[in-house]
Design a protein around this motif. Sequence first.
Motif, short mmCIF file in Angstrom:
data_model
loop_
_atom_site.label_atom_id
_atom_site.label_comp_id
_atom_site.label_asym_id
_atom_site.label_seq_id
_atom_site.Cartn_x
_atom_site.Cartn_y
_atom_site.Cartn_z
N TRP A 100 -29.90 -33.37 5.37
CA TRP A 100 -30.86 -32.09 5.53
C TRP A 100 -32.69 -33.50 5.43
N GLY A 101 -33.18 -32.29 6.18
CA GLY A 101 -34.73 -32.46 6.67
C GLY A 101 -35.34 -31.79 5.59
N ILE A 102 -35.34 -32.05 4.71
CA ILE A 102 -36.20 -32.30 3.47
C ILE A 102 -35.27 -30.69 3.06
N SER A 103 -35.60 -29.55 3.17
CA SER A 103 -34.44 -28.28 2.91
C SER A 103 -33.99 -27.67 4.30
N VAL A 104 -33.83 -28.11 5.17
CA VAL A 104 -33.14 -27.27 6.31
C VAL A 104 -32.11 -28.38 6.61
N ALA A 105 -30.77 -27.80 6.08
CA ALA A 105 -29.66 -28.45 6.84
C ALA A 105 -29.80 -28.62 8.53
N LYS A 106 -29.24 -29.62 8.99
CA LYS A 106 -29.05 -30.36 10.26
C LYS A 106 -28.50 -29.57 10.86
#
Length: 332
Positions: A185-191
């Motif tokens: 997770w990049g903050i709330s964005v899935a890889k």
Amino acid sequence: MQPTAEQRRWMYRHMVLSRYLEERIEALYMEGKTPVFNMAKGPIPGEMHLSNGQEPCAVGVCAHLTADDIVTATHRPHHIAVAKGVDLDAMVAEIFGKATGLSGGRGGHMHLFDGEVNFSCSGIIGEGLGPAVGAALSRQMQGKSGVAVAFIGEGAANQGAFHEALNLAAVWKLPVVFVIEDNAWGISVAKQASTAVPRNAARAEAYGMPGHHVADNDVEGVFAAAGEAIARAREGLGPSLIEIETVRLAGHFMGDGEDYRPKGEKEGLADPIPRYRAALLEAGLLDEAADAALVAEAHERVEAAIRFAQQSDFLPPEAALECVFVESGEQQ
């Protein structure tokens, strides 16, 4: 490369120390921030990013490092700072914003700096890549020993600085290791929604360096990959990249509702500390009494650091004019 019995116990000890430190910070951070969460309230104002779950990344790498080796870390730095040997009293005081902190309380938890053990971190995504490459270049040019290690998250691997750093490190065959902590997770964005390749380790080949992938948050898998990469750097053979599949047991920051996570995902994450404890018990490298003593020692050390921080003073108001530049360009 297999760790010795003492290295295994060292890694477990520092995982436990890091986890208890964060458990205490979490409790203290939330003081005054309820019933309605207000980031500005309490004894530790501002954002707080916990690294619980990612401890294997730190200990598996730092078990191979000395104080002369350089580490740059991310906005989620506590586990790495603990494993690198950052002064715990000064680190906690810095988190509390006190004058006895690593930077006099000016940096806070995302900007820890300890020159004694060559550790730094930053709240800017991918910021540590360039300084790590520069540190490795300085060592090479001066004929000094020491390698540089840059820890980043999987989201930072999509930054331009990532590619620039890998390219220069490869061109100059620098003693640097790039470590990607892939918590998905990049903050709330899935890889998978942000990264075109399933494995960032594959990107290493494009820059002519080895790429290691460590699955399942495996402490000893990290140790083995890091041992190979760091030894290669010390021998003057150039950079390597290590991608570690790890877990973020908490939200991106304290107060994160985590509504973006699929239902049941968080509950299914495996905590690496009980798993490694069980492995050491099974191998006969730890017993219940030794484990209890180790945990008690970690608790005592953390509580002493918290007392030190709480009893320390804040900088006086006039210190706001120190460590800054005036119009003439002269540092005050």
